[in-house]
Design a protein around this motif. Sequence first.
Motif, short mmCIF file in Angstrom:
data_model
loop_
_atom_site.label_atom_id
_atom_site.label_comp_id
_atom_site.label_asym_id
_atom_site.label_seq_id
_atom_site.Cartn_x
_atom_site.Cartn_y
_atom_site.Cartn_z
N SER A 287 0.82 -1.21 0.00
CA SER A 287 0.00 0.00 0.00
C SER A 287 0.85 1.26 0.00
N ARG A 293 -2.67 -0.74 -5.71
CA ARG A 293 -3.88 -0.77 -4.89
C ARG A 293 -4.21 -2.21 -4.52
N ALA A 295 -6.67 -4.94 -3.36
CA ALA A 295 -8.12 -5.11 -3.52
C ALA A 295 -8.76 -5.54 -2.21
N VAL A 305 -3.71 -7.36 -6.23
CA VAL A 305 -3.38 -5.95 -6.38
C VAL A 305 -3.67 -5.49 -7.79
N HIS A 306 -4.06 -4.22 -7.89
CA HIS A 306 -4.27 -3.57 -9.18
C HIS A 306 -3.12 -2.60 -9.41
N LEU A 307 -2.55 -2.69 -10.59
CA LEU A 307 -1.39 -1.87 -10.93
C LEU A 307 -1.38 -1.66 -12.44
N TRP A 337 -3.84 -6.72 -13.19
CA TRP A 337 -3.99 -7.35 -11.88
C TRP A 337 -2.90 -8.39 -11.65
#
Length: 361
Positions: A287, A293, A295, A305-307, A337
Amino acid sequence: MRGQLIEVPSGTGDEPDLGHHGDAEATPGLVDLAVNVRRDAMPDWLADPLTASLAELAAYPDPRPARAAVAARHGRPPEEVLLTAGAAEGFVLLARALAGVRHPVVVHPQFTEPEAALRAAGHAVDRLVLDPADGFRLDPARVPADADLVMIGNPTNPTSVLHPAADLAALARPGRVLVVDEAFADTTLAPGVDGEPESLAGRRDLPGLVVVRSLTKTWGLAGLRIGYLLGEAALLERLAAVQPLWAVSTPALAAATAIATPTAVAAERAIAARLAADRDHLVARLSALPGVRVAGRPASAFVLVHLAGADRVRELLRERGWAVRRGDTFPGLGPDWLRIAVRDPATTDAFTEVLAEILEA
Protein backbone atom coordinates in the motif's frame (compact mmCIF):
# COMPACT_ATOMS: atom_id res chain seq x y z
CA MET A 1 -23.34 -2.50 -8.87
CA ARG A 2 -22.28 -5.61 -6.89
CA GLY A 3 -22.15 -8.12 -9.73
CA GLN A 4 -22.90 -8.43 -13.42
CA LEU A 5 -24.30 -11.59 -15.00
CA ILE A 6 -22.52 -12.50 -18.22
CA GLU A 7 -23.51 -15.23 -20.64
CA VAL A 8 -20.35 -16.92 -21.89
CA PRO A 9 -20.43 -17.51 -25.66
CA SER A 10 -18.77 -20.64 -26.99
CA GLY A 11 -15.89 -20.57 -29.41
CA THR A 12 -14.68 -17.04 -28.64
CA GLY A 13 -10.99 -16.48 -29.13
CA ASP A 14 -10.49 -13.82 -26.46
CA GLU A 15 -11.55 -15.90 -23.47
CA PRO A 16 -9.25 -16.11 -20.43
CA ASP A 17 -7.08 -19.22 -20.27
CA LEU A 18 -8.96 -21.18 -17.60
CA GLY A 19 -6.26 -23.86 -17.62
CA HIS A 20 -3.49 -21.52 -16.52
CA HIS A 21 -2.40 -21.91 -12.87
CA GLY A 22 0.23 -20.43 -10.63
CA ASP A 23 2.62 -23.37 -10.93
CA ALA A 24 3.26 -22.29 -14.54
CA GLU A 25 4.68 -19.01 -13.20
CA ALA A 26 6.93 -20.56 -10.52
CA THR A 27 9.74 -21.79 -12.72
CA PRO A 28 12.96 -23.03 -11.08
CA GLY A 29 15.32 -20.33 -9.91
CA LEU A 30 12.60 -17.78 -9.08
CA VAL A 31 11.34 -16.83 -5.63
CA ASP A 32 7.80 -18.22 -5.70
CA LEU A 33 5.04 -15.75 -4.83
CA ALA A 34 2.77 -17.26 -7.48
CA VAL A 35 1.67 -20.51 -5.79
CA ASN A 36 -0.43 -20.46 -2.61
CA VAL A 37 1.13 -23.57 -1.04
CA ARG A 38 2.89 -23.31 2.31
CA ARG A 39 6.38 -24.83 2.22
CA ASP A 40 7.37 -25.11 5.89
CA ALA A 41 8.80 -28.35 7.27
CA MET A 42 6.24 -31.11 7.74
CA PRO A 43 5.48 -31.84 11.42
CA ASP A 44 6.21 -35.32 12.76
CA TRP A 45 2.55 -36.04 13.45
CA LEU A 46 1.96 -35.76 9.68
CA ALA A 47 5.26 -37.08 8.33
CA ASP A 48 5.26 -40.25 10.47
CA PRO A 49 1.91 -41.70 9.29
CA LEU A 50 2.74 -40.73 5.71
CA THR A 51 6.01 -42.65 5.92
CA ALA A 52 4.36 -45.60 7.62
CA SER A 53 1.74 -45.81 4.88
CA LEU A 54 4.41 -46.70 2.33
CA ALA A 55 4.61 -50.18 3.88
CA GLU A 56 0.92 -50.70 2.99
CA LEU A 57 1.05 -49.99 -0.72
CA ALA A 58 0.52 -53.62 -1.72
CA ALA A 59 -3.06 -53.37 -0.45
CA TYR A 60 -5.81 -51.40 -2.14
CA PRO A 61 -6.63 -48.11 -0.36
CA ASP A 62 -9.31 -48.28 2.34
CA PRO A 63 -10.93 -44.84 2.68
CA ARG A 64 -13.15 -45.69 5.66
CA PRO A 65 -10.84 -44.61 8.53
CA ALA A 66 -9.98 -41.32 6.85
CA ARG A 67 -13.60 -40.70 5.96
CA ALA A 68 -14.63 -41.26 9.59
CA ALA A 69 -11.88 -38.95 10.84
CA VAL A 70 -12.87 -36.12 8.50
CA ALA A 71 -16.53 -36.59 9.36
CA ALA A 72 -15.76 -36.36 13.08
CA ARG A 73 -13.80 -33.16 12.56
CA HIS A 74 -16.82 -31.48 10.99
CA GLY A 75 -19.51 -33.07 13.17
CA ARG A 76 -21.03 -35.09 10.34
CA PRO A 77 -21.77 -38.76 9.70
CA PRO A 78 -19.25 -40.48 7.39
CA GLU A 79 -21.76 -40.77 4.55
CA GLU A 80 -21.66 -36.97 4.26
CA VAL A 81 -17.95 -37.04 3.31
CA LEU A 82 -16.44 -37.92 -0.06
CA LEU A 83 -12.64 -38.06 -0.22
CA THR A 84 -11.11 -36.85 -3.48
CA ALA A 85 -7.76 -36.58 -5.23
CA GLY A 86 -7.50 -32.90 -4.35
CA ALA A 87 -10.26 -30.32 -4.53
CA ALA A 88 -9.88 -30.21 -8.32
CA GLU A 89 -11.25 -33.74 -8.67
CA GLY A 90 -14.31 -32.64 -6.72
CA PHE A 91 -15.17 -30.06 -9.38
CA VAL A 92 -14.86 -32.68 -12.11
CA LEU A 93 -17.17 -35.07 -10.21
CA LEU A 94 -19.74 -32.31 -9.76
CA ALA A 95 -19.64 -31.38 -13.44
CA ARG A 96 -20.04 -34.99 -14.56
CA ALA A 97 -22.62 -36.15 -12.03
CA LEU A 98 -24.86 -33.08 -12.36
CA ALA A 99 -25.38 -33.50 -16.08
CA GLY A 100 -29.02 -32.44 -15.81
CA VAL A 101 -28.50 -28.92 -14.48
CA ARG A 102 -30.01 -26.27 -16.74
CA HIS A 103 -28.55 -22.99 -15.50
CA PRO A 104 -25.12 -23.20 -13.81
CA VAL A 105 -23.71 -19.90 -12.54
CA VAL A 106 -20.10 -19.42 -11.45
CA VAL A 107 -19.25 -16.38 -9.34
CA HIS A 108 -16.05 -14.70 -10.59
CA PRO A 109 -13.28 -13.79 -10.19
CA GLN A 110 -12.49 -17.15 -8.64
CA PHE A 111 -10.47 -20.33 -9.11
CA THR A 112 -10.98 -21.29 -12.73
CA GLU A 113 -11.24 -25.09 -12.39
CA PRO A 114 -14.94 -25.14 -11.43
CA GLU A 115 -15.93 -23.42 -14.68
CA ALA A 116 -13.35 -25.34 -16.70
CA ALA A 117 -14.76 -28.64 -15.40
CA LEU A 118 -18.33 -27.59 -16.21
CA ARG A 119 -17.45 -26.54 -19.73
CA ALA A 120 -15.44 -29.73 -20.33
CA ALA A 121 -18.54 -31.71 -19.32
CA GLY A 122 -20.64 -29.83 -21.88
CA HIS A 123 -22.38 -27.31 -19.64
CA ALA A 124 -23.22 -23.79 -20.83
CA VAL A 125 -22.03 -21.54 -18.00
CA ASP A 126 -23.10 -18.06 -16.95
CA ARG A 127 -20.69 -15.89 -14.97
CA LEU A 128 -21.66 -13.55 -12.16
CA VAL A 129 -18.72 -11.13 -12.22
CA LEU A 130 -18.25 -9.18 -8.99
CA ASP A 131 -17.28 -5.52 -8.99
CA PRO A 132 -13.75 -4.48 -7.94
CA ALA A 133 -15.09 -1.05 -6.97
CA ASP A 134 -17.12 -2.82 -4.29
CA GLY A 135 -14.24 -4.95 -3.07
CA PHE A 136 -15.47 -8.01 -5.02
CA ARG A 137 -18.22 -8.53 -2.44
CA LEU A 138 -21.22 -10.72 -3.22
CA ASP A 139 -24.80 -9.49 -3.25
CA PRO A 140 -26.84 -12.72 -3.01
CA ALA A 141 -29.78 -11.01 -4.72
CA ARG A 142 -27.79 -10.84 -7.96
CA VAL A 143 -27.65 -14.62 -8.32
CA PRO A 144 -30.45 -15.56 -10.74
CA ALA A 145 -33.37 -17.25 -9.02
CA ASP A 146 -33.48 -19.99 -11.66
CA ALA A 147 -29.80 -20.95 -11.24
CA ASP A 148 -29.84 -24.62 -10.26
CA LEU A 149 -26.06 -24.81 -9.71
CA VAL A 150 -24.06 -21.99 -8.10
CA MET A 151 -20.32 -22.10 -7.49
CA ILE A 152 -18.37 -19.65 -5.35
CA GLY A 153 -15.11 -19.64 -3.39
CA ASN A 154 -14.83 -18.61 0.26
CA PRO A 155 -12.32 -17.18 0.87
CA THR A 156 -12.13 -16.55 -2.83
CA ASN A 157 -9.04 -17.19 -4.92
CA PRO A 158 -7.67 -14.79 -6.25
CA THR A 159 -9.43 -11.89 -4.52
CA SER A 160 -8.79 -13.09 -0.93
CA VAL A 161 -12.32 -11.93 -0.04
CA LEU A 162 -14.07 -13.76 2.80
CA HIS A 163 -17.82 -13.59 2.21
CA PRO A 164 -20.18 -13.66 5.20
CA ALA A 165 -21.54 -17.15 5.80
CA ALA A 166 -25.05 -15.71 5.99
CA ASP A 167 -24.76 -14.34 2.45
CA LEU A 168 -23.73 -17.75 1.12
CA ALA A 169 -26.35 -19.60 3.16
CA ALA A 170 -28.97 -17.31 1.61
CA LEU A 171 -28.17 -18.87 -1.77
CA ALA A 172 -29.23 -22.38 -0.69
CA ARG A 173 -32.68 -23.56 -1.70
CA PRO A 174 -34.46 -26.74 -2.77
CA GLY A 175 -33.70 -27.66 -6.37
CA ARG A 176 -30.32 -25.91 -6.37
CA VAL A 177 -26.84 -27.28 -5.73
CA LEU A 178 -24.71 -24.65 -3.97
CA VAL A 179 -20.98 -25.39 -4.19
CA VAL A 180 -18.74 -23.42 -1.83
CA ASP A 181 -15.02 -23.87 -2.42
CA GLU A 182 -13.36 -23.64 1.00
CA ALA A 183 -9.89 -24.70 -0.14
CA PHE A 184 -8.41 -21.82 1.87
CA ALA A 185 -10.84 -21.78 4.81
CA ASP A 186 -8.12 -22.93 7.20
CA THR A 187 -6.09 -19.79 6.41
CA THR A 188 -8.73 -17.43 7.81
CA LEU A 189 -8.92 -15.85 11.24
CA ALA A 190 -11.30 -13.51 13.05
CA PRO A 191 -11.18 -11.95 16.53
CA GLY A 192 -13.26 -13.88 19.03
CA VAL A 193 -13.81 -16.84 16.70
CA ASP A 194 -12.23 -20.13 17.77
CA GLY A 195 -12.56 -21.91 14.45
CA GLU A 196 -12.73 -20.92 10.80
CA PRO A 197 -14.82 -17.76 10.41
CA GLU A 198 -17.63 -17.88 7.84
CA SER A 199 -17.15 -21.59 7.06
CA LEU A 200 -20.20 -23.66 6.12
CA ALA A 201 -18.41 -26.99 6.59
CA GLY A 202 -20.50 -27.88 9.64
CA ARG A 203 -23.87 -26.81 8.23
CA ARG A 204 -26.19 -29.76 7.63
CA ASP A 205 -29.40 -27.76 7.37
CA LEU A 206 -28.84 -26.11 3.99
CA PRO A 207 -30.43 -27.94 1.04
CA GLY A 208 -28.10 -28.81 -1.82
CA LEU A 209 -24.94 -27.48 -0.11
CA VAL A 210 -21.61 -29.02 -1.13
CA VAL A 211 -18.48 -27.71 0.59
CA VAL A 212 -15.20 -28.39 -1.21
CA ARG A 213 -12.09 -28.66 0.97
CA SER A 214 -8.40 -29.02 0.16
CA LEU A 215 -5.63 -30.38 2.40
CA THR A 216 -2.81 -29.47 0.05
CA LYS A 217 -2.32 -25.75 0.74
CA THR A 218 -1.50 -25.28 4.41
CA TRP A 219 0.33 -28.60 4.73
CA GLY A 220 2.35 -28.43 1.51
CA LEU A 221 0.80 -31.54 -0.05
CA ALA A 222 0.01 -30.35 -3.58
CA GLY A 223 1.88 -33.33 -5.02
CA LEU A 224 -0.06 -35.81 -2.89
CA ARG A 225 -3.54 -34.74 -4.11
CA ILE A 226 -5.97 -34.94 -1.22
CA GLY A 227 -9.22 -33.12 -0.52
CA TYR A 228 -12.86 -33.89 0.21
CA LEU A 229 -16.46 -32.87 -0.29
CA LEU A 230 -19.05 -32.35 2.44
CA GLY A 231 -22.75 -32.53 1.70
CA GLU A 232 -25.99 -34.48 1.74
CA ALA A 233 -25.42 -38.24 1.58
CA ALA A 234 -27.69 -38.77 -1.42
CA LEU A 235 -25.94 -36.06 -3.41
CA LEU A 236 -22.48 -37.39 -2.55
CA GLU A 237 -23.58 -40.86 -3.66
CA ARG A 238 -24.27 -39.40 -7.12
CA LEU A 239 -20.79 -37.91 -7.19
CA ALA A 240 -19.15 -41.11 -5.96
CA ALA A 241 -20.85 -43.02 -8.78
CA VAL A 242 -18.73 -41.15 -11.36
CA GLN A 243 -15.49 -41.30 -9.36
CA PRO A 244 -12.83 -43.82 -10.43
CA LEU A 245 -12.19 -46.74 -8.12
CA TRP A 246 -9.50 -46.15 -5.49
CA ALA A 247 -9.15 -42.52 -6.55
CA VAL A 248 -7.38 -41.53 -3.32
CA SER A 249 -4.05 -43.21 -2.56
CA THR A 250 -3.09 -44.85 0.74
CA PRO A 251 -0.58 -42.08 1.63
CA ALA A 252 -3.19 -39.43 0.85
CA LEU A 253 -5.67 -41.21 3.12
CA ALA A 254 -3.06 -41.29 5.89
CA ALA A 255 -2.60 -37.54 5.49
CA ALA A 256 -6.35 -36.91 5.61
CA THR A 257 -6.64 -38.89 8.85
CA ALA A 258 -3.75 -37.03 10.49
CA ILE A 259 -4.95 -33.57 9.42
CA ALA A 260 -8.40 -34.23 10.91
CA THR A 261 -7.03 -34.64 14.45
CA PRO A 262 -7.36 -31.99 17.17
CA THR A 263 -3.56 -31.59 17.06
CA ALA A 264 -3.74 -30.62 13.39
CA VAL A 265 -6.70 -28.29 13.85
CA ALA A 266 -4.89 -26.46 16.66
CA ALA A 267 -1.79 -26.18 14.48
CA GLU A 268 -3.88 -24.73 11.64
CA ARG A 269 -5.23 -22.04 13.94
CA ALA A 270 -1.70 -21.10 15.02
CA ILE A 271 -0.56 -21.00 11.39
CA ALA A 272 -3.55 -18.81 10.48
CA ALA A 273 -2.59 -16.35 13.23
CA ARG A 274 0.98 -16.07 11.96
CA LEU A 275 -0.32 -15.75 8.41
CA ALA A 276 -2.58 -12.87 9.41
CA ALA A 277 0.40 -10.95 10.79
CA ASP A 278 2.48 -11.70 7.69
CA ARG A 279 -0.43 -10.65 5.46
CA ASP A 280 -0.81 -7.35 7.32
CA HIS A 281 2.91 -6.71 6.75
CA LEU A 282 2.59 -7.45 3.02
CA VAL A 283 -0.48 -5.24 2.64
CA ALA A 284 1.25 -2.37 4.43
CA ARG A 285 4.34 -2.60 2.25
CA LEU A 286 2.32 -2.85 -0.97
CA SER A 287 0.00 0.00 0.00
CA ALA A 288 2.99 2.29 0.45
CA LEU A 289 4.05 1.86 -3.19
CA PRO A 290 2.86 4.42 -5.76
CA GLY A 291 0.15 3.17 -8.07
CA VAL A 292 -0.37 -0.12 -6.23
CA ARG A 293 -3.88 -0.77 -4.89
CA VAL A 294 -4.63 -3.79 -2.74
CA ALA A 295 -8.12 -5.11 -3.52
CA GLY A 296 -10.70 -5.31 -0.75
CA ARG A 297 -9.82 -6.69 2.67
CA PRO A 298 -7.57 -9.73 2.12
CA ALA A 299 -8.38 -12.67 4.39
CA SER A 300 -6.31 -15.56 3.04
CA ALA A 301 -2.80 -16.61 2.03
CA PHE A 302 -2.59 -14.21 -0.91
CA VAL A 303 -3.51 -10.67 -1.89
CA LEU A 304 -4.79 -9.24 -5.16
CA VAL A 305 -3.38 -5.95 -6.38
CA HIS A 306 -4.27 -3.57 -9.18
CA LEU A 307 -1.39 -1.87 -10.93
CA ALA A 308 -1.43 -0.16 -14.32
CA GLY A 309 0.84 -2.13 -16.65
CA ALA A 310 0.98 -5.09 -14.27
CA ASP A 311 1.60 -7.48 -17.15
CA ARG A 312 4.87 -5.70 -17.95
CA VAL A 313 5.78 -5.38 -14.27
CA ARG A 314 5.35 -9.14 -13.90
CA GLU A 315 7.89 -9.74 -16.67
CA LEU A 316 10.34 -7.32 -15.08
CA LEU A 317 9.92 -9.08 -11.76
CA ARG A 318 10.75 -12.38 -13.43
CA GLU A 319 13.93 -10.85 -14.81
CA ARG A 320 14.83 -9.87 -11.24
CA GLY A 321 14.11 -13.38 -9.88
CA TRP A 322 10.52 -13.11 -8.61
CA ALA A 323 7.40 -15.02 -9.70
CA VAL A 324 3.91 -13.60 -9.12
CA ARG A 325 0.57 -14.77 -10.49
CA ARG A 326 -0.83 -13.02 -13.54
CA GLY A 327 -4.41 -11.84 -13.23
CA ASP A 328 -5.64 -11.87 -16.81
CA THR A 329 -6.51 -15.57 -16.81
CA PHE A 330 -9.22 -14.98 -14.18
CA PRO A 331 -12.61 -13.93 -15.62
CA GLY A 332 -13.42 -10.46 -14.35
CA LEU A 333 -9.82 -9.32 -14.06
CA GLY A 334 -7.32 -8.34 -16.76
CA PRO A 335 -3.69 -7.49 -17.46
CA ASP A 336 -3.52 -4.84 -14.70
CA TRP A 337 -3.99 -7.35 -11.88
CA LEU A 338 -1.51 -9.52 -9.97
CA ARG A 339 -1.95 -12.07 -7.19
CA ILE A 340 0.85 -12.21 -4.64
CA ALA A 341 1.30 -14.98 -2.08
CA VAL A 342 1.86 -14.07 1.57
CA ARG A 343 5.33 -15.03 2.76
CA ASP A 344 7.47 -14.21 5.81
CA PRO A 345 8.33 -10.53 6.44
CA ALA A 346 11.92 -10.86 5.22
CA THR A 347 10.76 -12.23 1.87
CA THR A 348 8.06 -9.56 1.65
CA ASP A 349 10.59 -6.81 2.33
CA ALA A 350 12.97 -8.08 -0.32
CA PHE A 351 10.15 -8.41 -2.85
CA THR A 352 8.64 -4.99 -2.27
CA GLU A 353 12.07 -3.36 -2.49
CA VAL A 354 12.51 -4.86 -5.96
CA LEU A 355 8.97 -3.90 -6.93
CA ALA A 356 9.59 -0.33 -5.77
CA GLU A 357 12.74 -0.12 -7.90
CA ILE A 358 10.81 -1.33 -10.95
CA LEU A 359 8.04 1.19 -10.39
CA GLU A 360 10.52 4.04 -9.97
CA ALA A 361 12.48 3.19 -13.12
